[in-house]
Design an enzyme around this catalytic site. Structure first.
Site, PDB file in Angstrom:
ATOM      1  N   GLY A 175       1.856  -8.330  11.710  1.00 24.07           N
ATOM      2  CA  GLY A 175       1.991  -7.004  10.936  1.00 24.07           C
ATOM      3  C   GLY A 175       0.741  -6.170  11.554  1.00 24.07           C
TER       4      GLY A 175
ATOM      5  N   ARG B 257       6.997  -9.879  15.767  1.00 27.13           N
ATOM      6  CA  ARG B 257       6.366 -11.116  15.085  1.00 27.13           C
ATOM      7  C   ARG B 257       7.248 -12.140  15.856  1.00 27.13           C
ATOM      8  NH1 ARG B 257       3.741 -10.637  10.154  1.00 27.13           N
ATOM      9  NH2 ARG B 257       4.028  -8.791   8.956  1.00 27.13           N
TER      10      ARG B 257
ATOM     11  N   ASP C 141      -3.012 -14.894  12.046  1.00 30.38           N
ATOM     12  CA  ASP C 141      -3.018 -16.413  12.262  1.00 30.38           C
ATOM     13  C   ASP C 141      -1.778 -16.702  12.990  1.00 30.38           C
ATOM     14  OD1 ASP C 141      -1.163 -15.774  10.284  1.00 30.38           O
ATOM     15  OD2 ASP C 141      -1.737 -17.355   9.077  1.00 30.38           O
TER      16      ASP C 141
ATOM     17  N   THR D 261      -5.881  -8.294  10.685  1.00 28.55           N
ATOM     18  CA  THR D 261      -4.983  -8.623   9.408  1.00 28.55           C
ATOM     19  C   THR D 261      -5.561  -7.713   8.325  1.00 28.55           C
ATOM     20  OG1 THR D 261      -3.867  -9.979   8.054  1.00 28.55           O
ATOM     21  CG2 THR D 261      -5.728 -10.856   9.022  1.00 28.55           C
TER      22      THR D 261
ATOM     23  N   ASP E  29      -4.733  -8.705   5.525  1.00 28.77           N
ATOM     24  CA  ASP E  29      -5.076  -9.641   4.587  1.00 28.77           C
ATOM     25  C   ASP E  29      -6.488 -10.270   4.536  1.00 28.77           C
ATOM     26  OD1 ASP E  29      -2.376  -9.365   3.930  1.00 28.77           O
ATOM     27  OD2 ASP E  29      -1.737 -11.143   4.586  1.00 28.77           O
TER      28      ASP E  29
ATOM     29  N   ASP F 176      -7.618 -12.808   5.646  1.00 32.90           N
ATOM     30  CA  ASP F 176      -7.600 -14.099   5.452  1.00 32.90           C
ATOM     31  C   ASP F 176      -7.859 -15.232   6.522  1.00 32.90           C
ATOM     32  OD1 ASP F 176      -5.209 -13.798   6.741  1.00 32.90           O
ATOM     33  OD2 ASP F 176      -3.970 -14.523   5.432  1.00 32.90           O
TER      34      ASP F 176
ATOM     35  N   MET G 219      -0.622  -5.918  -1.094  1.00 29.01           N
ATOM     36  CA  MET G 219      -0.216  -7.007  -0.193  1.00 29.01           C
ATOM     37  C   MET G 219      -1.319  -8.135  -0.375  1.00 29.01           C
ATOM     38  SD  MET G 219       1.522  -5.453   3.442  1.00 29.01           S
ATOM     39  CE  MET G 219       2.843  -4.686   3.481  1.00 29.01           C
ATOM     40  N   GLY G 220      -1.012  -9.283   0.453  1.00 35.07           N
ATOM     41  CA  GLY G 220      -1.959 -10.239  -0.039  1.00 35.07           C
ATOM     42  C   GLY G 220      -1.045 -11.587  -0.235  1.00 35.07           C
ATOM     43  N   ARG G 221      -0.922 -12.301   0.677  1.00 32.33           N
ATOM     44  CA  ARG G 221       0.248 -13.368   0.887  1.00 32.33           C
ATOM     45  C   ARG G 221      -0.310 -14.655   0.134  1.00 32.33           C
ATOM     46  NH1 ARG G 221       4.832 -14.786   3.084  1.00 32.33           N
ATOM     47  NH2 ARG G 221       5.305 -12.891   3.603  1.00 32.33           N
TER      48      ARG G 221
ATOM     49  N   ARG H  65       4.375   1.301 -16.065  1.00 30.91           N
ATOM     50  CA  ARG H  65       4.946   1.461 -14.796  1.00 30.91           C
ATOM     51  C   ARG H  65       4.374   0.851 -13.572  1.00 30.91           C
ATOM     52  NH1 ARG H  65       7.696   3.892 -17.979  1.00 30.91           N
ATOM     53  NH2 ARG H  65       8.351   6.148 -18.024  1.00 30.91           N
TER      54      ARG H  65
ATOM     55  N   HIS I  78       3.676  -0.702   2.551  1.00 34.61           N
ATOM     56  CA  HIS I  78       3.060  -0.229   4.133  1.00 34.61           C
ATOM     57  C   HIS I  78       2.034   0.919   4.328  1.00 34.61           C
ATOM     58  CE1 HIS I  78       6.371  -3.211   4.320  1.00 34.61           C
ATOM     59  NE2 HIS I  78       5.721  -3.600   5.416  1.00 34.61           N
TER      60      HIS I  78
ATOM     61  N   GLN J 154      -0.594   0.502   2.975  1.00 35.55           N
ATOM     62  CA  GLN J 154      -1.823   0.122   3.374  1.00 35.55           C
ATOM     63  C   GLN J 154      -1.953  -0.344   4.740  1.00 35.55           C
ATOM     64  OE1 GLN J 154      -2.064  -3.343  -0.255  1.00 35.55           O
ATOM     65  NE2 GLN J 154      -0.159  -2.709   0.148  1.00 35.55           N
TER      66      GLN J 154
HETATM   67  O1  F6P Z   1       0.375  -8.631   8.101  1.00 40.62           O
HETATM   68  C1  F6P Z   1       0.516  -9.529   6.701  1.00 40.62           C
HETATM   69  C2  F6P Z   1       1.015  -8.724   5.736  1.00 40.62           C
HETATM   70  O2  F6P Z   1       0.740  -7.378   5.375  1.00 40.62           O
HETATM   71  C3  F6P Z   1       1.267  -9.534   4.346  1.00 40.62           C
HETATM   72  O3  F6P Z   1       0.325  -9.115   3.359  1.00 40.62           O
HETATM   73  C4  F6P Z   1       2.758  -9.103   4.071  1.00 40.62           C
HETATM   74  O4  F6P Z   1       3.197 -10.273   3.037  1.00 40.62           O
HETATM   75  C5  F6P Z   1       3.507  -8.786   5.372  1.00 40.62           C
HETATM   76  O5  F6P Z   1       2.300  -8.377   6.105  1.00 40.62           O
HETATM   77  C6  F6P Z   1       4.766  -7.764   5.097  1.00 40.62           C
HETATM   78  O6  F6P Z   1       5.091  -7.642   6.319  1.00 40.62           O
HETATM   79  P1  F6P Z   1       6.251  -6.789   6.906  1.00 40.62           P
HETATM   80  O7  F6P Z   1       6.890  -6.012   5.588  1.00 40.62           O
HETATM   81  O8  F6P Z   1       5.735  -6.003   8.170  1.00 40.62           O
HETATM   82  O9  F6P Z   1       7.328  -7.830   7.605  1.00 40.62           O
END
Ligand code: F6P
Length: 341
Positions: free
Chosen positions: A10, A71, A102, A124, A126, A128, A168-170, A266, A272, A274
């Site tokens: 990403g 990816r 990662d 990233t 994230d 992380d 975002m933030g998995r 709401r 994206h 971000q």
């Molecule tokens: O790169 C990490 C990230 O920003 C995550 O927080 C999010 O889950 C993911 O990318 C979304 O990626 P995309 O929509 O580009 O596949």
């Protein structure tokens, strides 16, 4: 020495600043740089282009990556690793700089088993990656999220509404936590700490008694309520690194909170936004420092390491350590945030 430079996973906003630094430092050291198109994919399919001083002129402020990203996981592509080895030999490439999170850096680390010499740069939103205090792109992303919270505040106040911002933030809630503190959120939901609806409702009701008839909630896409097994998933289809697409916690929360509190609610998905746009000063300088240092690592023969920021010093951290697990949020900061709920 000829260096291949790639950007994978990403994207975020200050990658070009890092590309610029890698190219400028390499050329000043007498190295050549070959840009790889679209991450590991470009090395598998031999999509390369030489990078010169002119290639990186005027890009420090530009979001995205001039090299493109993907990816692609070479370990999941038939003959992926063999093709990489063939192309590295064919072009006389002696080292790779991999910019990414990662997944991208994980591939670089695994390639050490094939005698491929890689150094990494953490990138990233994230934030992380365990080896570094900050990853490129996080500061810009969290500033975008804070700006969104500031805007949601004024309209929440006018309409007496609950506003949920999904960010975002998995697996780590850095964006939600830091933006939430800076933007004065009334509730911050992160993947590290399961929540209950009751605690959120209690807070909203407490505010109502104080004549504060609006609320701002920021939720990481990876957060989940206590007792729920899975995160909220927008699409079950897995990417080549095995990740599903997260999303949906915002809608779920909005429906539950509207029903249970009576407040109109709401949802805003920052998505994206971000990951794009003009990088912050912090990100540009971080990318510049890490990019130049990655080349210094190559010069010193420090492969299978990542250029990291540790207590404001740039250091080489072994990949095995830098990629060990997920860097979770600082729970002291999470406790501090609660003081302002
Ligand atoms: O790169 C990490 C990230 O920003 C995550 O927080 C999010 O889950 C993911 O990318 C979304 O990626 P995309 O929509 O580009 O596949």
């Amino acid at each position: 020495m000829r260096i291949a430079l790639l950007t994978g996973g990403g994207d975020s906003s200050a990658i070009n600043a890092a590309i610029r630094a890698v190219v400028r430092k390499s050329i000043s050291e007498g190295f050549e740089v070959i840009g790889v198109k679209r991450g590991w994919r470009g090395l598998i399919y031999d999509e390369l282009e030489p990078l010169f001083l002119g290639s990186v002129s005027g890009i420090i402020q530009r979001g995205g990556t001039i090299l493109g990203t993907s990816r692609t996981n070479p370990f999941k592509v038939e003959n992926g690793v063999d093709n990489i080895l063939t192309n590295l030999r064919k072009h006389g490439i002696g080292a790779i700089v991999a910019i990414g999170g990662d997944d991208t850096n994980g591939v670089a680390h695994r390639l050490a088993d094939y005698q491929v010499k890689c150094v990494g740069i953490p990138q990233t939103i994230d934030n992380d990656l365990p080896g570094t205090d900050y990853s490129i792109g996080f500061d810009t992303a969290v500033s975008v999220a804070c700006d969104a919270l500031d805007k949601l505040h004024t309209t929440a106040f006018s309409h007496h509404r609950i506003m949920v911002l999904e960010v975002m933030g998995r697996d780590a809630g850095w964006i939600a936590l830091i933006a939430g503190i800076a933007g004065g959120a009334d509730t911050i939901l992160i993947p590290e700490v399961p929540f209950t609806l009751e605690e959120i409702i209690d807070r909203i009701e407490k505010r109502r008694r104080m004549n504060k008839d609006f609320s701002i909630i920021v939720a990481s896409e990876g957060a989940k309520p206590e007792g729920r097994e899975e995160q909220f998933i927008a699409d079950q289809k897995k990417d080549p690194f095995g990740h599903v697409r997260l999303g949906g916690i915002g809608e779920w929360l909005a429906k539950e909170l509207e029903e249970k509190t009576g407040y109109e609610t709401r949802v805003t998905h920052l998505g994206h936004l971000q990951r794009g746009g003009i990088p912050t000063v912090f990100d540009r300088v971080l990318a510049t420092r890490l990019g130049a240092y990655a080349v210094e690592m190559i010069k010193q023969g420090l492969f299978d390491h990542m250029a990291c920021l540790c207590q404001n010093q740039v250091k080489a951290v072994p990949y095995a350590e830098a990629l060990q697990g997920i860097k979770k949020v600082d729970l002291e900061l999470y406790e501090l945030a609660k003081l302002f709920y």
